[in-house]
Design a protein around this motif. Sequence first.
Motif, PDB file in Angstrom:
ATOM      1  N   UNK A  73      -6.124  11.690  -3.185  1.00 21.64           N
ATOM      2  CA  UNK A  73      -5.135  12.781  -4.013  1.00 21.64           C
ATOM      3  C   UNK A  73      -3.771  12.571  -3.231  1.00 21.64           C
ATOM      4  N   UNK A  74      -3.677  12.598  -2.059  1.00 19.04           N
ATOM      5  CA  UNK A  74      -2.648  12.680  -1.472  1.00 19.04           C
ATOM      6  C   UNK A  74      -1.725  11.594  -0.995  1.00 19.04           C
ATOM      7  N   UNK A  75      -2.524  10.287  -1.214  1.00 21.26           N
ATOM      8  CA  UNK A  75      -2.139   9.066  -0.862  1.00 21.26           C
ATOM      9  C   UNK A  75      -3.173   8.272   0.329  1.00 21.26           C
ATOM     10  N   UNK A  76      -4.078   7.560  -0.147  1.00 25.23           N
ATOM     11  CA  UNK A  76      -5.046   7.121   0.927  1.00 25.23           C
ATOM     12  C   UNK A  76      -4.369   6.181   1.596  1.00 25.23           C
ATOM     13  N   UNK A  77      -4.729   5.954   2.799  1.00 28.68           N
ATOM     14  CA  UNK A  77      -4.062   5.242   3.886  1.00 28.68           C
ATOM     15  C   UNK A  77      -5.176   4.096   4.392  1.00 28.68           C
ATOM     16  N   UNK A  78      -5.277   2.932   4.001  1.00 30.93           N
ATOM     17  CA  UNK A  78      -6.265   1.922   4.276  1.00 30.93           C
ATOM     18  C   UNK A  78      -6.189   1.721   5.940  1.00 30.93           C
ATOM     19  N   UNK A  79      -7.271   1.542   6.538  1.00 32.28           N
ATOM     20  CA  UNK A  79      -7.115   1.147   7.839  1.00 32.28           C
ATOM     21  C   UNK A  79      -7.224  -0.353   8.008  1.00 32.28           C
ATOM     22  N   UNK A  80      -6.442  -1.157   8.914  1.00 33.80           N
ATOM     23  CA  UNK A  80      -6.706  -2.363   9.322  1.00 33.80           C
ATOM     24  C   UNK A  80      -7.938  -2.667   9.506  1.00 33.80           C
ATOM     25  N   UNK A  81      -8.387  -3.951   9.206  1.00 28.33           N
ATOM     26  CA  UNK A  81     -10.067  -4.235   9.419  1.00 28.33           C
ATOM     27  C   UNK A  81      -9.927  -4.728  10.712  1.00 28.33           C
ATOM     28  N   UNK A 159      -8.903 -23.112   1.746  1.00 30.00           N
ATOM     29  CA  UNK A 159      -8.536 -21.883   2.100  1.00 30.00           C
ATOM     30  C   UNK A 159      -8.443 -20.896   1.108  1.00 30.00           C
ATOM     31  N   UNK A 160      -9.350 -20.731  -0.016  1.00 29.12           N
ATOM     32  CA  UNK A 160      -9.109 -19.924  -1.129  1.00 29.12           C
ATOM     33  C   UNK A 160      -8.782 -18.730  -0.869  1.00 29.12           C
ATOM     34  N   UNK A 161      -9.858 -17.896  -0.206  1.00 29.39           N
ATOM     35  CA  UNK A 161      -9.730 -16.586  -0.112  1.00 29.39           C
ATOM     36  C   UNK A 161      -8.693 -16.231   1.054  1.00 29.39           C
ATOM     37  N   UNK A 162      -8.316 -17.104   1.830  1.00 31.35           N
ATOM     38  CA  UNK A 162      -7.026 -16.572   2.754  1.00 31.35           C
ATOM     39  C   UNK A 162      -5.674 -16.968   2.025  1.00 31.35           C
ATOM     40  N   UNK A 163      -5.944 -17.550   0.929  1.00 31.45           N
ATOM     41  CA  UNK A 163      -4.392 -17.880   0.339  1.00 31.45           C
ATOM     42  C   UNK A 163      -4.296 -17.492  -1.080  1.00 31.45           C
ATOM     43  N   UNK A 164      -4.971 -16.248  -1.584  1.00 29.07           N
ATOM     44  CA  UNK A 164      -4.872 -15.590  -3.087  1.00 29.07           C
ATOM     45  C   UNK A 164      -3.548 -14.972  -2.719  1.00 29.07           C
ATOM     46  N   UNK A 165      -2.806 -15.365  -3.870  1.00 28.69           N
ATOM     47  CA  UNK A 165      -1.493 -14.478  -3.493  1.00 28.69           C
ATOM     48  C   UNK A 165      -1.602 -13.115  -4.249  1.00 28.69           C
ATOM     49  N   UNK A 166      -0.944 -12.339  -3.520  1.00 33.71           N
ATOM     50  CA  UNK A 166      -1.100 -10.690  -3.652  1.00 33.71           C
ATOM     51  C   UNK A 166      -0.439 -10.412  -4.691  1.00 33.71           C
ATOM     52  N   UNK A 191      -2.747  -4.989   1.611  1.00 31.63           N
ATOM     53  CA  UNK A 191      -1.490  -5.197   2.583  1.00 31.63           C
ATOM     54  C   UNK A 191      -2.165  -4.437   3.917  1.00 31.63           C
ATOM     55  N   UNK A 192      -3.185  -3.851   4.014  1.00 31.38           N
ATOM     56  CA  UNK A 192      -3.565  -3.158   5.121  1.00 31.38           C
ATOM     57  C   UNK A 192      -3.496  -3.667   6.393  1.00 31.38           C
ATOM     58  N   UNK A 193      -3.733  -5.184   6.362  1.00 34.89           N
ATOM     59  CA  UNK A 193      -3.733  -5.781   7.794  1.00 34.89           C
ATOM     60  C   UNK A 193      -4.921  -6.076   8.414  1.00 34.89           C
ATOM     61  N   UNK A 194      -4.947  -6.521   9.720  1.00 34.37           N
ATOM     62  CA  UNK A 194      -5.840  -6.728  10.419  1.00 34.37           C
ATOM     63  C   UNK A 194      -5.866  -6.475  11.884  1.00 34.37           C
ATOM     64  N   UNK A 202      -0.045  -8.588  10.012  1.00 35.14           N
ATOM     65  CA  UNK A 202       0.133  -8.183   8.723  1.00 35.14           C
ATOM     66  C   UNK A 202      -0.762  -9.260   7.688  1.00 35.14           C
ATOM     67  N   UNK A 203      -1.035  -8.879   6.703  1.00 36.65           N
ATOM     68  CA  UNK A 203      -1.680  -9.864   5.603  1.00 36.65           C
ATOM     69  C   UNK A 203      -0.838 -10.088   4.594  1.00 36.65           C
ATOM     70  N   UNK A 204      -0.283 -11.153   4.488  1.00 37.37           N
ATOM     71  CA  UNK A 204       0.665 -11.497   3.355  1.00 37.37           C
ATOM     72  C   UNK A 204      -0.068 -12.261   2.165  1.00 37.37           C
TER      73      UNK A 204
END
Length: 605
Positions: A73-81, A159-166, A191-194, A202-204
């Motif tokens: 509700x207040x803005x979920x913040x994803x944790x880097x994997x 590298x399909x899964x690593x190169x999907x354009x956001x 964009x959560x990163x790792x 960052x995950x671009x």
Amino acid sequence: MRNPNVIADIHQKRGSKGLPLERVFRHLFNPDLFLLGYGKIYRNFGAMTRGTTKETVDGMGLQKIQAIIQSIRTGYRWTPVRRTEIPKANGKMRPLGIPTWSDKLVQEAMRFLLEPYYEQRFSNRSHGFRPDRGCHSALREIRNKWKGTAWFIEGDIKGCFDNIDHETLLAIIRRDIHDDQLVSLIRGLLKAGYMKDWQRYDTTSGTPQGGIISPLLANIYLNELDGFMEDTLRPTYWRGDNRRMNPKYSRVEYLLTLARRNGDVTEIKRLKAERRKHMKGDPTDPDYRRLHYVRYADDFLLGFVGPKNEAEEIRRRIGEFLEQKLKLTLSPEKTLITHAHDGRASFLGHEISVVRQGDLISKDGRRATNGVIMLRTPRKVVLKYTREYSRNDKVIHRTDLLDDSDYTIIQRYQSVLQGLYEFYCMTVNVSKRLSRIKYILETSMLKTLASKHRCRVSKMRRRYRVPNSSPVEYKLIIERPGKEPLVAIFGGLSLKRIPEGKGIVDFVNQTAWHRPGGTRNELILRVLIDKCELCGACGPLEGHHIRQLADIDRPGRRPTLPWEKIMAARKRKTLMVCIPCHDDIHAGRYNGPRLQGSELESRMH
């Protein structure tokens, strides 16, 4: 709030009608949706694996669900994997992202809302990461519908899964889902990163491999390729109802008619044999084309009837579409054009070719096997297991299994054989290939057992082999007072070919809230009872989870602590307990009364 199943049914209907979804984000405030997700994914082995925090499924309860909903509700913040690497079949490493438990649960809730909708929009040519579809459904489609294929085009996206354009992915989702809040939530996930070696990156681009919703996002992205294949390429390279008559075949047919009129039995026999050498349809007919397509994840295969120069043109057009529309690149070393008769294409670990044998005649006198798709188990599979279980051309024992029980050793070898058979059971040479592998596994298993007990292999063979069994079978039975015996078996498989493979194809919503008969998930009922399963105190409750029952109830080791005995008796990896009891379990202090199973059952009813 509305039952999650009702929501899923509405989304499924809108997807089948081609209508967009609206106001999806608000459904993430429904606690029942997260309870449903909890009941589905708590069984996963990775539920007890930590991400970048210490949080796991252990300690899960209604209060944590409410906290997750409040954060949404207040803005979920994803944790880097947490990124780790696992080996691929080619010896390279594949990056794998491990999310935190809360992120997994939110992803599962999102998947539940989106999958019924997109399943109606996905192509029937897509088989990877979809309910009730898999390798065998893809191979069945190739075998049943691709008869007469001339060329195979093996496709692999680099590298399909690593190169999907956001931005491209979000644009596709935004086209189908008119809900900016949900799209923003997905953007935050991408964009959560790792974290790697305690450093954040960052995950671009790409979707996090290992995430629950990542396969669905990849299929949403690659469905654009499926649409291009079906709506653009296939109509272009699909024409003509039938091939024109082959002139060579027509000439022999004319001579055969004259021989029949003259009653020349010898000439009739000769001409029939000559006719089998030629195709009835003209293979060079410029007005006849066929193009078939099937995809599993980022691997795809095309079957083409036509000249090679057009097959090369098809490959070029696919590469241009991927680069211009999806910003992906075809892997040049893996995107091959293979002659269907002279060569063998590789797809999903199988070798695929086309039979050209005019002398194989069916009972009705037709060349029924001509042009038929043939699936084979590659020889490299045998070589792989020969190298793994042999040294200097001699089968050896497994030193890493010497500390395991005989029961575990036998079961592990059987799981390897069973898995290979279930995967390759559609191939015509499965018996030949797997018989050799079975011999290697059997010899290695007996040598491992003999090395553990420091005796001869013949003694282990006499101890565990079932007399006069055909096929050969080894069995170990462990009697348990008051319980069913534990049975470990190796062998006992016929290794016969199963032409249709295993599994079903039709989409069935397996994430339904109600089971047959209308009963809820057993874990969810235990959460909603709101009474501790150890001391009987009222909630709030937390789920105490273990990775697997074998951790506390393996053969030769009986549970010692009261809570371990309860888990072992119920054959459950979870206990719903109050916070004080849960703290005592983790601190090793719990030694309180055990709640009888009948009392728990009465509360559930």
